[in-house]
Design a protein around this motif. Sequence first.
Motif, PDB file in Angstrom:
ATOM      1  N   PHE A 140      -8.764 -29.523   2.219  1.00 48.39           N
ATOM      2  CA  PHE A 140      -9.575 -30.650   1.751  1.00 48.39           C
ATOM      3  C   PHE A 140     -10.938 -30.200   1.221  1.00 48.39           C
ATOM      4  CE2 PHE A 140      -7.675 -34.394   4.368  1.00 48.39           C
ATOM      5  CZ  PHE A 140      -6.392 -33.957   4.091  1.00 48.39           C
ATOM      6  N   ASN A 141     -11.348 -28.979   1.547  1.00 49.88           N
ATOM      7  CA  ASN A 141     -12.637 -28.457   1.104  1.00 49.88           C
ATOM      8  C   ASN A 141     -13.797 -29.369   1.471  1.00 49.88           C
ATOM      9  OD1 ASN A 141     -12.816 -25.843  -0.165  1.00 49.88           O
ATOM     10  ND2 ASN A 141     -11.391 -26.593  -1.703  1.00 49.88           N
ATOM     11  N   ASN A 142     -13.737 -29.961   2.669  1.00 48.02           N
ATOM     12  CA  ASN A 142     -14.813 -30.877   3.052  1.00 48.02           C
ATOM     13  C   ASN A 142     -14.871 -31.016   4.559  1.00 48.02           C
ATOM     14  OD1 ASN A 142     -16.992 -32.504   2.512  1.00 48.02           O
ATOM     15  ND2 ASN A 142     -15.851 -34.060   1.381  1.00 48.02           N
ATOM     16  N   ASN A 143     -16.012 -31.490   5.038  1.00 48.41           N
ATOM     17  CA  ASN A 143     -16.250 -31.697   6.464  1.00 48.41           C
ATOM     18  C   ASN A 143     -17.457 -32.632   6.582  1.00 48.41           C
ATOM     19  OD1 ASN A 143     -17.460 -31.084   9.251  1.00 48.41           O
ATOM     20  ND2 ASN A 143     -15.594 -29.846   9.323  1.00 48.41           N
ATOM     21  N   ILE A 153     -18.868 -38.749  -1.837  1.00 48.66           N
ATOM     22  CA  ILE A 153     -17.842 -37.786  -1.478  1.00 48.66           C
ATOM     23  C   ILE A 153     -17.817 -37.493   0.023  1.00 48.66           C
ATOM     24  CG2 ILE A 153     -19.091 -35.580  -1.647  1.00 48.66           C
ATOM     25  CD1 ILE A 153     -16.734 -34.625  -3.471  1.00 48.66           C
ATOM     26  N   ASN A 154     -18.571 -38.253   0.803  1.00 49.76           N
ATOM     27  CA  ASN A 154     -18.665 -37.993   2.240  1.00 49.76           C
ATOM     28  C   ASN A 154     -17.282 -37.963   2.902  1.00 49.76           C
ATOM     29  OD1 ASN A 154     -21.409 -37.747   2.228  1.00 49.76           O
ATOM     30  ND2 ASN A 154     -21.834 -39.796   2.994  1.00 49.76           N
ATOM     31  N   HIS A 155     -17.092 -36.958   3.744  1.00 49.74           N
ATOM     32  CA  HIS A 155     -15.800 -36.758   4.398  1.00 49.74           C
ATOM     33  C   HIS A 155     -15.488 -37.882   5.388  1.00 49.74           C
ATOM     34  CE1 HIS A 155     -12.348 -34.484   5.739  1.00 49.74           C
ATOM     35  NE2 HIS A 155     -12.755 -34.551   6.993  1.00 49.74           N
ATOM     36  N   LYS A 156     -16.509 -38.398   6.033  1.00 50.52           N
ATOM     37  CA  LYS A 156     -16.289 -39.481   7.000  1.00 50.52           C
ATOM     38  C   LYS A 156     -15.590 -40.668   6.344  1.00 50.52           C
ATOM     39  CE  LYS A 156     -18.773 -42.360  10.392  1.00 50.52           C
ATOM     40  NZ  LYS A 156     -18.408 -43.689   9.864  1.00 50.52           N
ATOM     41  N   ALA A 157     -15.989 -40.985   5.112  1.00 45.87           N
ATOM     42  CA  ALA A 157     -15.366 -42.102   4.404  1.00 45.87           C
ATOM     43  C   ALA A 157     -13.894 -41.808   4.109  1.00 45.87           C
ATOM     44  CB  ALA A 157     -16.124 -42.384   3.108  1.00 45.87           C
ATOM     45  N   LEU A 158     -13.586 -40.551   3.807  1.00 47.12           N
ATOM     46  CA  LEU A 158     -12.195 -40.163   3.566  1.00 47.12           C
ATOM     47  C   LEU A 158     -11.363 -40.317   4.831  1.00 47.12           C
ATOM     48  CD1 LEU A 158      -9.931 -38.835   1.886  1.00 47.12           C
ATOM     49  CD2 LEU A 158     -10.804 -36.626   2.681  1.00 47.12           C
ATOM     50  N   VAL A 159     -11.899 -39.858   5.955  1.00 44.94           N
ATOM     51  CA  VAL A 159     -11.187 -39.975   7.229  1.00 44.94           C
ATOM     52  C   VAL A 159     -10.912 -41.444   7.545  1.00 44.94           C
ATOM     53  CG1 VAL A 159     -11.370 -39.587   9.717  1.00 44.94           C
ATOM     54  CG2 VAL A 159     -12.078 -37.792   8.128  1.00 44.94           C
ATOM     55  N   GLU A 160     -11.887 -42.295   7.291  1.00 46.98           N
ATOM     56  CA  GLU A 160     -11.706 -43.723   7.553  1.00 46.98           C
ATOM     57  C   GLU A 160     -10.622 -44.314   6.659  1.00 46.98           C
ATOM     58  OE1 GLU A 160     -15.639 -45.167   6.973  1.00 46.98           O
ATOM     59  OE2 GLU A 160     -16.309 -44.665   9.014  1.00 46.98           O
ATOM     60  N   LYS A 161     -10.539 -43.867   5.408  1.00 51.77           N
ATOM     61  CA  LYS A 161      -9.491 -44.334   4.503  1.00 51.77           C
ATOM     62  C   LYS A 161      -8.115 -43.919   5.018  1.00 51.77           C
ATOM     63  CE  LYS A 161     -11.675 -46.204   0.872  1.00 51.77           C
ATOM     64  NZ  LYS A 161     -11.386 -47.553   0.327  1.00 51.77           N
ATOM     65  N   LEU A 162      -8.020 -42.678   5.490  1.00 53.33           N
ATOM     66  CA  LEU A 162      -6.749 -42.190   6.016  1.00 53.33           C
ATOM     67  C   LEU A 162      -6.357 -42.939   7.283  1.00 53.33           C
ATOM     68  CD1 LEU A 162      -7.369 -38.411   5.354  1.00 53.33           C
ATOM     69  CD2 LEU A 162      -5.477 -39.738   4.408  1.00 53.33           C
ATOM     70  N   GLU A 163      -7.340 -43.173   8.148  1.00 54.57           N
ATOM     71  CA  GLU A 163      -7.048 -43.903   9.384  1.00 54.57           C
ATOM     72  C   GLU A 163      -6.614 -45.336   9.085  1.00 54.57           C
ATOM     73  OE1 GLU A 163     -10.580 -43.360  11.678  1.00 54.57           O
ATOM     74  OE2 GLU A 163      -9.906 -41.423  12.479  1.00 54.57           O
ATOM     75  N   ALA A 178     -14.380 -34.117  17.966  1.00 56.62           N
ATOM     76  CA  ALA A 178     -14.835 -35.045  16.942  1.00 56.62           C
ATOM     77  C   ALA A 178     -14.906 -34.351  15.589  1.00 56.62           C
ATOM     78  CB  ALA A 178     -16.207 -35.595  17.318  1.00 56.62           C
ATOM     79  N   GLN A 179     -14.771 -35.142  14.535  1.00 51.76           N
ATOM     80  CA  GLN A 179     -14.963 -34.626  13.183  1.00 51.76           C
ATOM     81  C   GLN A 179     -16.366 -34.028  13.076  1.00 51.76           C
ATOM     82  OE1 GLN A 179     -12.965 -34.589  10.411  1.00 51.76           O
ATOM     83  NE2 GLN A 179     -11.200 -35.699  11.241  1.00 51.76           N
ATOM     84  N   GLY A 180     -16.440 -32.822  12.550  1.00 52.73           N
ATOM     85  CA  GLY A 180     -17.708 -32.134  12.382  1.00 52.73           C
ATOM     86  C   GLY A 180     -18.123 -31.305  13.579  1.00 52.73           C
ATOM     87  N   ARG A 181     -17.386 -31.415  14.683  1.00 56.27           N
ATOM     88  CA  ARG A 181     -17.695 -30.632  15.882  1.00 56.27           C
ATOM     89  C   ARG A 181     -16.520 -29.736  16.277  1.00 56.27           C
ATOM     90  NH1 ARG A 181     -22.346 -32.105  18.264  1.00 56.27           N
ATOM     91  NH2 ARG A 181     -23.307 -34.086  17.638  1.00 56.27           N
ATOM     92  N   GLU A 182     -15.803 -29.263  15.290  1.00 58.52           N
ATOM     93  CA  GLU A 182     -14.627 -28.440  15.545  1.00 58.52           C
ATOM     94  C   GLU A 182     -15.029 -27.080  16.114  1.00 58.52           C
ATOM     95  OE1 GLU A 182     -13.945 -31.303  12.173  1.00 58.52           O
ATOM     96  OE2 GLU A 182     -15.432 -29.727  12.581  1.00 58.52           O
TER      97      GLU A 182
END
Length: 242
Positions: A140-143, A153-163, A178-182
């Motif tokens: 995905f080239n993003n975090n 292009i924020n990744h959080k918005a993408l995760v919410e779309k997928l969820e 959590a996302q961003g704390r991998e």
Amino acid sequence: MRLVVWNCNMALDRKCEALMSLRPDLAVVSECATPERLEDRGADWIEGQPLWVGSNPNKGLGIFAFNGYAVERHEPYHPNLRFIAPARVSGPLSFTLLAVWAQNASAGITRKHQLGPLRRALSKYRDLLSAGPAVVAGDFNNNVFWDRPGWRINHKALVEKLEALGLVSAYHAIEGEAQGRESRPTIYWRDRKRDGPTYHIDYIFLPEAWIDRVRAFSVGRFEDWVGNGLSDHVPLTVEVDL
């Protein structure tokens, strides 16, 4: 069903033994050559007809199927969404796969003002992804590490779309992070050192109902994939028993 996601950083013909050691039923491989070019270089490990998208025959996005699985391009297909490949997977388990090698900093995209190709793909392929079991997987080239207030292009918005489509990240659901704390990166960027810049940018999003049926999940070790010069990325492998 064992699904492997790996950005091989080109030259897959010299790295196929490492890929096949993961025993994939399906492999989503970024930055690989066309199947025809791989076969010209002696790739006797290829089964059936893989699906490949791209314009550079040495560097595109491939989906390879093994062990009774097969892939074909799903319709509709939007080639203007570069390196996003909708696939119909058939075999012991049949589902829709949206394979991803997101080009978030090319073709004039600015992170602040424009949606990335995967966000746009989720709109274009929404009906396809909603019609039945679907998996979205790849680089995905993003975090959320890079998210900024107001950026499209924020990744959080993408995760919410997928969820919203009923899809959850296998890594985060299984590891409880959590996302961003991998705690485990998927890319050892730039200098390819364990203590250099590292990020988690590769993902496998599964239907939420599949998470309880995951029998194994792994992130490749630095020593096996980066330290020995195979790639700057390590693979993700998930095994689902359905």
